[in-house]
Motif scaffolding. Structure first.
Motif, PDB file in Angstrom:
ATOM      1  N   HIS A   1       3.700  -7.118  -0.069  1.00 25.93           N
ATOM      2  CA  HIS A   1       4.788  -6.809   0.747  1.00 25.93           C
ATOM      3  C   HIS A   1       4.784  -5.310   1.175  1.00 25.93           C
ATOM      4  N   PHE A   2       5.694  -4.872   2.072  1.00 26.57           N
ATOM      5  CA  PHE A   2       5.787  -3.540   2.447  1.00 26.57           C
ATOM      6  C   PHE A   2       7.430  -3.423   2.312  1.00 26.57           C
ATOM      7  N   ILE A   3       8.043  -2.613   1.293  1.00 23.39           N
ATOM      8  CA  ILE A   3       9.503  -2.411   1.169  1.00 23.39           C
ATOM      9  C   ILE A   3       9.699  -1.005   1.617  1.00 23.39           C
ATOM     10  N   PHE A   4      10.752  -0.900   2.470  1.00 25.10           N
ATOM     11  CA  PHE A   4      11.422   0.426   3.090  1.00 25.10           C
ATOM     12  C   PHE A   4      12.526   0.599   2.624  1.00 25.10           C
ATOM     13  N   SER A   5      12.796   1.632   2.136  1.00 30.59           N
ATOM     14  CA  SER A   5      14.224   2.000   1.500  1.00 30.59           C
ATOM     15  C   SER A   5      14.700   3.403   1.932  1.00 30.59           C
ATOM     16  N   GLN A   6      15.971   3.513   2.545  1.00 30.40           N
ATOM     17  CA  GLN A   6      16.447   4.950   3.064  1.00 30.40           C
ATOM     18  C   GLN A   6      18.012   4.696   2.425  1.00 30.40           C
ATOM     19  N   ARG A   7      18.665   5.907   1.941  1.00 30.07           N
ATOM     20  CA  ARG A   7      19.824   5.782   1.352  1.00 30.07           C
ATOM     21  C   ARG A   7      20.783   5.955   3.043  1.00 30.07           C
ATOM     22  N   TYR A   8      20.570   6.688   3.651  1.00 28.55           N
ATOM     23  CA  TYR A   8      21.087   7.009   5.067  1.00 28.55           C
ATOM     24  C   TYR A   8      20.244   7.724   5.961  1.00 28.55           C
ATOM     25  N   ARG A   9      20.767   7.897   7.246  1.00 28.38           N
ATOM     26  CA  ARG A   9      20.025   8.448   8.338  1.00 28.38           C
ATOM     27  C   ARG A   9      19.682   9.923   7.985  1.00 28.38           C
ATOM     28  N   MET A  10      20.435  10.453   7.090  1.00 29.43           N
ATOM     29  CA  MET A  10      20.061  12.159   6.640  1.00 29.43           C
ATOM     30  C   MET A  10      19.172  12.396   5.581  1.00 29.43           C
ATOM     31  N   ASP A  11      18.597  11.022   5.146  1.00 30.15           N
ATOM     32  CA  ASP A  11      17.509  10.896   3.962  1.00 30.15           C
ATOM     33  C   ASP A  11      16.362  10.445   4.312  1.00 30.15           C
ATOM     34  N   PRO A  12      15.234  10.654   3.650  1.00 31.04           N
ATOM     35  CA  PRO A  12      13.993  10.267   3.933  1.00 31.04           C
ATOM     36  C   PRO A  12      13.884   8.576   3.620  1.00 31.04           C
ATOM     37  N   THR A  13      12.774   8.106   4.024  1.00 34.44           N
ATOM     38  CA  THR A  13      12.463   6.527   3.709  1.00 34.44           C
ATOM     39  C   THR A  13      11.482   6.643   2.879  1.00 34.44           C
ATOM     40  N   VAL A  14      11.508   5.929   1.572  1.00 34.34           N
ATOM     41  CA  VAL A  14      10.572   5.534   0.794  1.00 34.34           C
ATOM     42  C   VAL A  14       9.897   4.343   1.022  1.00 34.34           C
ATOM     43  N   VAL A  15       8.453   4.267   1.223  1.00 34.08           N
ATOM     44  CA  VAL A  15       7.563   3.052   1.302  1.00 34.08           C
ATOM     45  C   VAL A  15       6.930   2.586   0.215  1.00 34.08           C
ATOM     46  N   ASN A  16       7.229   1.303  -0.217  1.00 34.49           N
ATOM     47  CA  ASN A  16       6.516   0.876  -1.338  1.00 34.49           C
ATOM     48  C   ASN A  16       5.574  -0.264  -0.862  1.00 34.49           C
ATOM     49  N   ILE A  17       4.195  -0.018  -1.142  1.00 39.79           N
ATOM     50  CA  ILE A  17       3.156  -1.053  -0.817  1.00 39.79           C
ATOM     51  C   ILE A  17       2.679  -1.647  -1.842  1.00 39.79           C
TER      52      ILE A  17
ATOM     53  N   LEU B   1      -5.842   1.881   3.776  1.00 39.13           N
ATOM     54  CA  LEU B   1      -5.884   0.924   3.010  1.00 39.13           C
ATOM     55  C   LEU B   1      -7.365   1.278   2.127  1.00 39.13           C
ATOM     56  N   SER B   2      -7.149   1.098   0.794  1.00 44.75           N
ATOM     57  CA  SER B   2      -8.308   1.218  -0.053  1.00 44.75           C
ATOM     58  C   SER B   2      -9.057   0.037   0.034  1.00 44.75           C
ATOM     59  N   ASP B   3     -10.480   0.166  -0.503  1.00 48.86           N
ATOM     60  CA  ASP B   3     -11.777  -0.745  -0.115  1.00 48.86           C
ATOM     61  C   ASP B   3     -11.696  -1.704  -1.384  1.00 48.86           C
ATOM     62  N   GLY B   4     -10.716  -1.711  -2.336  1.00 47.47           N
ATOM     63  CA  GLY B   4     -10.841  -2.670  -3.407  1.00 47.47           C
ATOM     64  C   GLY B   4      -9.907  -3.854  -3.260  1.00 47.47           C
ATOM     65  N   ARG B   5      -9.954  -4.643  -4.222  1.00 48.08           N
ATOM     66  CA  ARG B   5      -9.165  -6.041  -4.139  1.00 48.08           C
ATOM     67  C   ARG B   5      -7.945  -5.513  -3.458  1.00 48.08           C
ATOM     68  N   ASN B   6      -7.165  -5.057  -4.304  1.00 51.65           N
ATOM     69  CA  ASN B   6      -5.794  -4.858  -4.251  1.00 51.65           C
ATOM     70  C   ASN B   6      -5.254  -3.243  -3.792  1.00 51.65           C
ATOM     71  N   HIS B   7      -4.125  -3.097  -3.273  1.00 49.93           N
ATOM     72  CA  HIS B   7      -3.894  -1.834  -2.832  1.00 49.93           C
ATOM     73  C   HIS B   7      -2.192  -1.832  -3.192  1.00 49.93           C
ATOM     74  N   SER B   8      -1.959  -0.633  -3.876  1.00 43.76           N
ATOM     75  CA  SER B   8      -0.562  -0.320  -4.528  1.00 43.76           C
ATOM     76  C   SER B   8      -0.148   1.170  -4.176  1.00 43.76           C
ATOM     77  N   ASP B   9       1.047   1.288  -3.502  1.00 47.39           N
ATOM     78  CA  ASP B   9       1.299   2.787  -3.174  1.00 47.39           C
ATOM     79  C   ASP B   9       2.570   2.965  -2.934  1.00 47.39           C
ATOM     80  N   VAL B  10       2.992   4.185  -3.110  1.00 47.77           N
ATOM     81  CA  VAL B  10       4.346   4.603  -2.792  1.00 47.77           C
ATOM     82  C   VAL B  10       4.387   5.827  -2.078  1.00 47.77           C
ATOM     83  N   HIS B  11       4.909   6.042  -0.700  1.00 47.02           N
ATOM     84  CA  HIS B  11       5.109   7.192   0.108  1.00 47.02           C
ATOM     85  C   HIS B  11       6.306   7.494   0.429  1.00 47.02           C
TER      86      HIS B  11
END
Length: 993
Positions: free
Chosen positions: A264-280, A352-362
């Motif tokens: 999944h890609f999960i996108f989270s934002q408190r409000y339009r004045m805040d940044p968006t956190v992306v969990n992959i 994306l990484s070359d490995g089997r899985n990819h996990s990251d937060v931005h």
């Protein structure tokens, strides 16, 4: 930013709204509250020695009424002739509660409240006039008032508001703009002075305040809170008010479930004045993907095996609302967020990484979940290292939605789909357009205006003159003035008529045919309610043509806007074959909001007794009159519309859902082996309730582990809450012995209280006439024709057989008289077909082989264009044009009777039912026995049967069946006259004691 440059820096009066293209402009950020350049000099980016630059400033405070949190920092390059600037907010790292009040008339805009953990609340207002009375900027007293929970008039808002919000009953004698703790909480005038209302949406319509005594937790109470503005000339007269409502953090997900890759890609934002956190989180990539982007459109529903859901036609290009020149973007992972397209996530975060899985937060400052440039409703696409599109998924919504659709049928066909969070009329609405011509045109057309109009259209939608006049004028419930209308756009929507989709989006294109890159458009509207008093539901959508004939008018096409109701289908009744036994109870519940959403499957099963193995969706419904209802000749094979090979598929729960047959539930969810019971919830992206590949009217089979024996089964049936919808069932019955075919076509549809309808599900069971006729023929075209048939249905002369049926039912005047029609009318594009062209929409029939289930999106059983009272015509094999058989479509009445009959030594249920049908001159599909509910009574002397009666004559059949048993005979009148029929079967009498 360029290296070794000097930049000015200042703290601006207003916050950054990350969802706006003009976020860093003076109009948005206002004036400089603190000019740091003047006090400390410019800053160097990057610093020459690589060290931090540290400054001390006695005028800056992080707490209290002069706190800088919530304001913005603006940085501008001093070395460039054309200013290069960037901006960002001063964030609070703790929890923040957000609320908003939306005004619409006579002034419009919003007031935003944000409270941090220190109980400090920032207030940001942007209010301006929208009428035609040319009001100049003004200032007003303002307060927060609450409803009286005991006052039945409290829903009327402004008229009866008089209680100031003051939960602590404060003594406000010492209240001042520097001492909020001694003020009544809702007395904003005394705490901050008057509020400004601008003549237009500009820097002068925006204000920023910090309130140290405004707890937002009270909004969750039983009383509603309203922000009230008073008349500038009379501080006691309410001018307008707006309810204050909480705005929840948004979290949305793109579920990756293709080609063996899950995550999944999960996108989270408190409000339009805040940044968006992306969990992959992605599993089983194995280096097969490298780039990933957000694309313009959501995924279309899958209908055919060969469809590429990730193609340019399907999901469009990269989402790039700010028009970034990608040739100037830095390599992936090097530049700042603003240097890439909004949707270029691998550019911003790295590949994306070359490995089997990819996990990251931005963290992304340029990826809004709020406002006109939100990514919600669009799609996530993973590309292979060679940039080929590979895997895609729709980015979902943060909460349950209400969906409405305008379905066009003439002279253009297609849908415009509106989606908004349920019961939140001030939240954003996504709008998806998919329109093409219905006349076999070879030309695309452009620059079509489109608007929501006041009324639902009548039959003038296909008029040759004054077309769509019944739709009325533009929907403008807030009386927005039209004199200054040039300021209307998607980032200034309160200055627009609610129905002016042209100005809030753009003029649209109409493609010559579905599948063109020009027939889709997607945008987000921040003022287009689907609920509440200003809802567009029940109104119309009108597409205009500026070059139309004057007699017709410039309204080219119109369609009513109606709600799409979520579907829920269940299996609650389980059948087992004769001679076998089962303790299985419980249910499977499937729910799907729209065809663009995943299906949620809830399973609660008991009595498995560690005997069960796999469980699957099978092709057709469970027959009630078979001794072995789950057998291969009863429900056939697994439902597998995309011809997935089960021989080379992955083990259960290992692969993605597309690697399994649609019906292979144990493959997707896991086997039942070794279980006493199962209780679980699963999300399935490959199991539709809506659309052409619906599982409605099919069946679920639970196998035993041993030899994969088909153990129990049940039919998947639509369910609706009582009072919410009614089921309409119609039957085209070939039950007369003079027909050349025998069997039926059953039609099912739901009509909801608001007048909207579901798809129509067709159950087809046809064979050639004659009890022992096993002939199988292919390629039979079939259609609904305009009128009923009579004795002509049985004519031996082919030229006059079914002559009274008239012509194919085509109420929307679809042009089918050219070769293009044969290509355009198909399963993927059913609205391009004549309504009655069933073979065009579903393919030709096979007669004599097995039963079939079809789903039709344009075959109403109610309304002006209902097929009830018309006829079904079947044609000769191999695409022939000879009318083979026809019958009328009538209401299907269903009655159930419990019948007790005395047994004789040679009595069998099948012989009894066959005799009764012969006497009644009917068939097994109009009078059938539910074998599962037959039981012996009175020490085996009698048998109690549950008999089902169907069709338009169900009441008559039930009465005559009962009279034959209870009276021994009945008077029958048919085309040969009146005569008596009798039987030797006797009713079961209670023995005397």
């Amino acid at each position: 930013m360029n290296s070794s440059q000097q930049y000015s820096w200042s703290l601006q009066s207003n916050p950054v709204l990350y969802d706006l293209k003009t976020a860093c402009s003076k109009n948005e950020l206002g004036k400089a509250e603190h000019d740091f350049t003047a006090r400390h000099g410019p800053i160097q980016i990057p610093t020459l020695d690589g060290k931090e630059q540290v400054f001390t400033d006695s005028e800056i405070t992080l707490q209290g009424p002069k706190s800088i949190w919530g304001r913005s920092l603006l940085i501008r390059n001093l070395n460039l002739s054309v200013a290069e600037e960037t901006c960002s907010n001063v964030f609070d790292s703790g929890e923040v509660r957000t609320a908003e009040a939306v005004f619409t008339s006579p002034l419009a805009g919003n007031v935003i409240f944000r409270e941090n953990e220190r109980m400090e609340t920032i207030i940001f207002s942007n209010l301006f006039y929208v009428g035609d009375d040319y009001r100049s900027a003004s200032r007003h007293d303002w307060k927060i008032l609450v409803t009286d929970i005991s006052d039945p008039r409290r829903s009327k808002k402004c008229d009866y508001l008089d209680i100031i919000f003051d939960p602590n009953s404060s003594d406000d004698k010492l209240c001042s703009q520097t001492n909020h703790s001694h003020c009544k909480v809702g007395d904003l005038t005394r705490k901050h002075g008057t509020i400004a209302v601008g003549a237009t949406n500009s820097r002068y319509s925006k204000q920023f305040f910090v309130d140290t005594n405004l707890p937002l937790s009270a909004i969750e109470g039983t009383r509603k809170m309203y922000l009230v503005l008073y008349d500038k000339n009379n501080a006691n007269r309410v001018m307008t008010c707006a309810e204050i409502f909480l705005v929840e953090r948004r979290e949305v997900k793109a579920l990756i479930d293709m080609f063996g890759v899950k995550g999944h890609f999960i996108f989270s934002q408190r409000y339009r004045m805040d940044p968006t956190v992306v969990n992959i989180e992605l599993k089983n990539l194995n280096g097969r993907a490298k780039f990933y982007h957000i694309h313009e459109f959501p995924l279309p529903p899958r209908r055919l095996k060969e469809e590429n859901l990730c193609s340019d036609i399907a999901v469009g290009g990269h989402f790039n609302p700010y028009g970034i020149n990608v040739s100037l973007s830095p390599p992936p992972g090097i530049g700042t967020n603003d240097k890439y397209e909004v949707g270029d996530l691998s550019g911003k975060f790295g590949t994306l990484s070359d490995g089997r899985n990819h996990s990251d937060v931005h963290v992304d400052m340029n990826l809004p979940l709020f406002g006109p440039n939100t990514i919600i409703g669009r799609s996530m696409v993973l590309h292979k290292p060679n940039k080929e599109r590979w895997i895609c998924a729709t980015i979902g919504y943060a909460a349950p939605t209400i969906t409405a659709v305008a379905t066009f049928v003439y002279p253009i066909v297609g849908e415009v789909v509106f989606r908004q969070e349920k019961d939140k009329p001030w939240s954003e609405t996504t709008v998806l357009v998919d329109l093409s011509y219905a006349d076999g045109s070879v030309n695309d057309t452009e620059n079509h205006a489109w608007h929501v109009h006041v009324n639902e259209p009548s039959r003038d939608f296909y008029g040759w003159s004054k077309r769509c006049e019944s739709a009325g004028g533009h929907f403008n419930p807030f009386n927005v003035g039209l004199t200054k209308y040039s300021k209307c756009n998607n980032e200034n929507p309160y200055r627009c008529e609610v129905g002016d989709l042209t100005s809030k989006s753009k003029r649209i294109k109409i493609a010559a045919y579905k599948g063109s890159t020009k027939n889709r458009h997607f945008y987000t509207d921040v003022l287009l309610p689907l609920s509440g008093p200003y809802s567009i539901v029940g109104r119309s959508l009108v597409v205009h043509d500026d070059f139309a004939n004057k007699v017709r008018g410039n309204r080219m096409a119109c369609a009513p806007i109606r709600v799409v109701h979520p579907l829920m289908a269940t299996v609650r009744e389980w059948k087992v074959g004769t001679g076998d036994s089962s303790n299985i109870t419980g249910s499977m519940i499937f729910s799907q909001p729209t065809e663009y959403d995943e299906t949620t499957t809830k399973i609660e099963l008991q009595g498995l007794n560690r005997l069960a193995g796999g469980f699957d969706v099978h092709e057709v419904w469970v027959p009630q009159d078979k001794e072995f209802p789950c057998s291969a000749d009863a429900v056939y094979d697994h439902f597998n519309p995309f011809a997935v090979s089960s021989d080379v598929g992955p083990s259960p729960k290992v692969g993605s859902s597309d690697q399994y047959e649609v019906g292979d539930l144990s493959g997707k969810y896991g086997s039942l082996e070794g279980k006493l019971s199962l209780r679980g919830e699963f999300v399935d992206s490959n199991l539709a309730l809506h659309g052409a590949n619906s599982i409605v009217s099919r069946s679920i089979v639970i196998h035993k582990k041993e030899k994969r024996f088909r153990w129990v089964c049940g039919t998947v049936k639509i369910e609706a809450k009582k009072g919410e919808a009614r089921e309409i069932v119609a039957l085209a019955s070939f039950d007369d012995s003079r027909h050349l075919v025998s069997g039926y076509i059953r039609f099912r549809q739901y009509e909801y209280k608001d007048g909207s309808t579901s798809n129509t599900w067709l159950e087809v069971d046809l064979k050639h006439a004659g009890f022992h006729n096993k002939n199988i023929t292919f390629g039979h075209n079939w259609a609904v024709y305009v009128t009923q048939v009579g004795e002509d249905a049985f004519s031996s002369a082919e030229k006059v057989r079914c002559l009274a049926s008239g012509y194919r039912w085509n109420p929307y005047l679809v042009d089918s008289k050219n070769e293009i029609y044969k290509k355009d009318c198909n399963k993927v594009n059913p609205l391009r077909c004549e309504m009655g062209d069933l073979s065009g929409k579903h393919g030709p029939l096979v007669i004599g082989q097995k039963r079939f289930v079809y789903t039709d999106v344009n075959l109403p059983l109610v309304g002006n264009y209902s097929i009830l009272g018309r006829s079904v015509v079947l044609f000769s094999k191999n695409g022939g044009d000879v009318k083979l058989a026809c019958t009328n479509i009538k209401p299907d009445i269903h009655i159930v009777s419990n019948v007790a009959v005395r047994k004789y030594p040679t009595f069998t249920v099948s012989k009894f039912m066959e005799t009764m049908r012969t006497l009644l001159n009917t068939t097994d599909f109009l009078v059938s026995n539910d074998i599962q509910n037959s039981r012996e009574i009175l020490d085996g002397e009698c048998l109690q049967l549950k008999v089902h009666f169907y069709g338009a004559e169900a009441y008559r059949l039930q009465i005559e069946f009962g009279n034959l048993i209870n009276l021994g005979s009945v008077q029958r009148q048919d085309r040969f006259g009146t005569h008596t029929i009798s039987t030797y079967y006797q009713p079961c009498r209670t023995r005397k004691s």
